[in-house]
Motif scaffolding. Sequence first.
Motif, PDB file in Angstrom:
ATOM      1  N   HIS A  27     -17.002  -2.906   8.774  1.00 45.25           N
ATOM      2  CA  HIS A  27     -16.797  -3.520   7.459  1.00 45.25           C
ATOM      3  C   HIS A  27     -17.147  -5.005   7.476  1.00 45.25           C
ATOM      4  O   HIS A  27     -17.486  -5.571   6.441  1.00 45.25           O
ATOM      5  N   GLN A  63     -22.320  -5.929  -6.616  1.00 44.49           N
ATOM      6  CA  GLN A  63     -21.310  -4.911  -6.912  1.00 44.49           C
ATOM      7  C   GLN A  63     -21.924  -3.513  -6.911  1.00 44.49           C
ATOM      8  O   GLN A  63     -21.381  -2.576  -6.322  1.00 44.49           O
ATOM      9  N   THR A  78     -13.791  -7.373  -9.391  1.00 38.03           N
ATOM     10  CA  THR A  78     -12.796  -8.203  -8.696  1.00 38.03           C
ATOM     11  C   THR A  78     -12.897  -7.994  -7.188  1.00 38.03           C
ATOM     12  O   THR A  78     -12.773  -8.948  -6.406  1.00 38.03           O
ATOM     13  N   THR A  79     -13.100  -6.755  -6.757  1.00 37.15           N
ATOM     14  CA  THR A  79     -13.235  -6.464  -5.332  1.00 37.15           C
ATOM     15  C   THR A  79     -14.436  -7.190  -4.767  1.00 37.15           C
ATOM     16  O   THR A  79     -14.382  -7.771  -3.677  1.00 37.15           O
ATOM     17  N   THR A  80     -15.526  -7.202  -5.517  1.00 37.94           N
ATOM     18  CA  THR A  80     -16.749  -7.868  -5.069  1.00 37.94           C
ATOM     19  C   THR A  80     -16.542  -9.372  -4.995  1.00 37.94           C
ATOM     20  O   THR A  80     -17.040 -10.034  -4.081  1.00 37.94           O
ATOM     21  N   ARG A 126      -4.459 -13.018  -1.753  1.00 35.16           N
ATOM     22  CA  ARG A 126      -5.789 -12.492  -1.444  1.00 35.16           C
ATOM     23  C   ARG A 126      -6.261 -13.016  -0.104  1.00 35.16           C
ATOM     24  O   ARG A 126      -6.446 -14.218   0.064  1.00 35.16           O
ATOM     25  N   ARG A 173       0.821  -1.205   0.000  1.00 33.66           N
ATOM     26  CA  ARG A 173       0.000   0.000   0.000  1.00 33.66           C
ATOM     27  C   ARG A 173       0.859   1.260   0.000  1.00 33.66           C
ATOM     28  O   ARG A 173       0.575   2.223  -0.705  1.00 33.66           O
ATOM     29  N   VAL A 176     -13.844 -11.005  -4.246  1.00 27.67           N
ATOM     30  CA  VAL A 176     -13.093 -11.339  -3.025  1.00 27.67           C
ATOM     31  C   VAL A 176     -14.046 -11.362  -1.837  1.00 27.67           C
ATOM     32  O   VAL A 176     -14.008 -12.260  -1.000  1.00 27.67           O
ATOM     33  N   HIS A 199     -18.832  -0.854  -5.544  1.00 30.52           N
ATOM     34  CA  HIS A 199     -17.488  -1.217  -5.982  1.00 30.52           C
ATOM     35  C   HIS A 199     -17.280  -0.810  -7.439  1.00 30.52           C
ATOM     36  O   HIS A 199     -18.145  -1.069  -8.279  1.00 30.52           O
ATOM     37  N   HIS A 257     -19.241  -6.964   4.677  1.00 27.57           N
ATOM     38  CA  HIS A 257     -18.827  -8.222   4.038  1.00 27.57           C
ATOM     39  C   HIS A 257     -19.889  -9.303   4.224  1.00 27.57           C
ATOM     40  O   HIS A 257     -20.157 -10.088   3.306  1.00 27.57           O
ATOM     41  N   SER A 286     -14.720  -2.073  -9.228  1.00 29.32           N
ATOM     42  CA  SER A 286     -14.244  -3.286  -9.874  1.00 29.32           C
ATOM     43  C   SER A 286     -15.008  -4.514  -9.379  1.00 29.32           C
ATOM     44  O   SER A 286     -15.208  -4.689  -8.176  1.00 29.32           O
TER      45      SER A 286
END
Length: 278
Positions: free
Chosen positions: A244, A265, A274-276, A107, A74, A278, A270, A248, A272
């Motif tokens: 959070h 999503q 991809t984030t969803t 991940r 990061r 995960v 989101h 989730h 992306s």
Amino acid sequence: MKWQPTVKEYQLFLKIERGLSDNTIESYTRDINKLLIFLEDNQIKQTPVSIDLDTIQQFIYEISKYVAATSQARIISGLRNFFDYLVFEDYRKDNPTDLIETPKTGRKLPDTLSEDEIDQLINAIDLSHPQGERNRTIIETIYSCGLRVSEVISLKLSDLFFDEGFIKVLGKGNKERFTPINYATQKYINFYIKVIRSHISPKKGHEDTLFLNRRGKGLTRQMIFAIIKDLSIKIDLNKKIGPHTLRHSFATHLLKGGADLRAIQQMLGHESITTTEV
């Protein structure tokens, strides 16, 4: 070129040109400040324009001694964005972080709660005082709408469109989205507004804020974290959770119930898929 004025220019760029939230800008700034502390501690007199790859690599090597791979990744990403900005503004011809490899982090799946654990959390709330009713409504809203903590504390009375079955949410980068809200959560919010909030005098600037503290001001992120942490201790939940985790859990329970990933999503806001995933 000096560091502090340049960092302030960068913050304005992130806010005005990229439309990022204050929290995201603060996170980017923290990464740069870590580099500045390293330069000062090692008496390295390099400017934003003159700093080179070797110095950045020394900095990354130092922080790798006490910072996890995910945090290293990061910080590198934050610095890369900063130097990209300097190149974009023609202050530099190159980005000294381009040749730095980002640590492989893999991940990590986010923690979630079962529906039973969420019920236990809510049932542990002491409803004998007004803050209990407010806290129950907050947790129901976060979980049933999949909100970020910043989104729930910024909710306004004018964001509630119950006749249409939606609420308007201000997400990351000040992007607005409409999220479905179920009838049960609407009932909790309406009860809170009529029975609890109506007895609080909002301070100036908070007249439209949905969730208020006893002094009539909006809640902070830290307050929401503290409310959830206290409840998890109360029910002996052996998991480290926060707001959070409820978000989730919302997404996971929807997916298990057969909801479409792209619909989730959109509800989560989101950018992306991809984030969803995960």
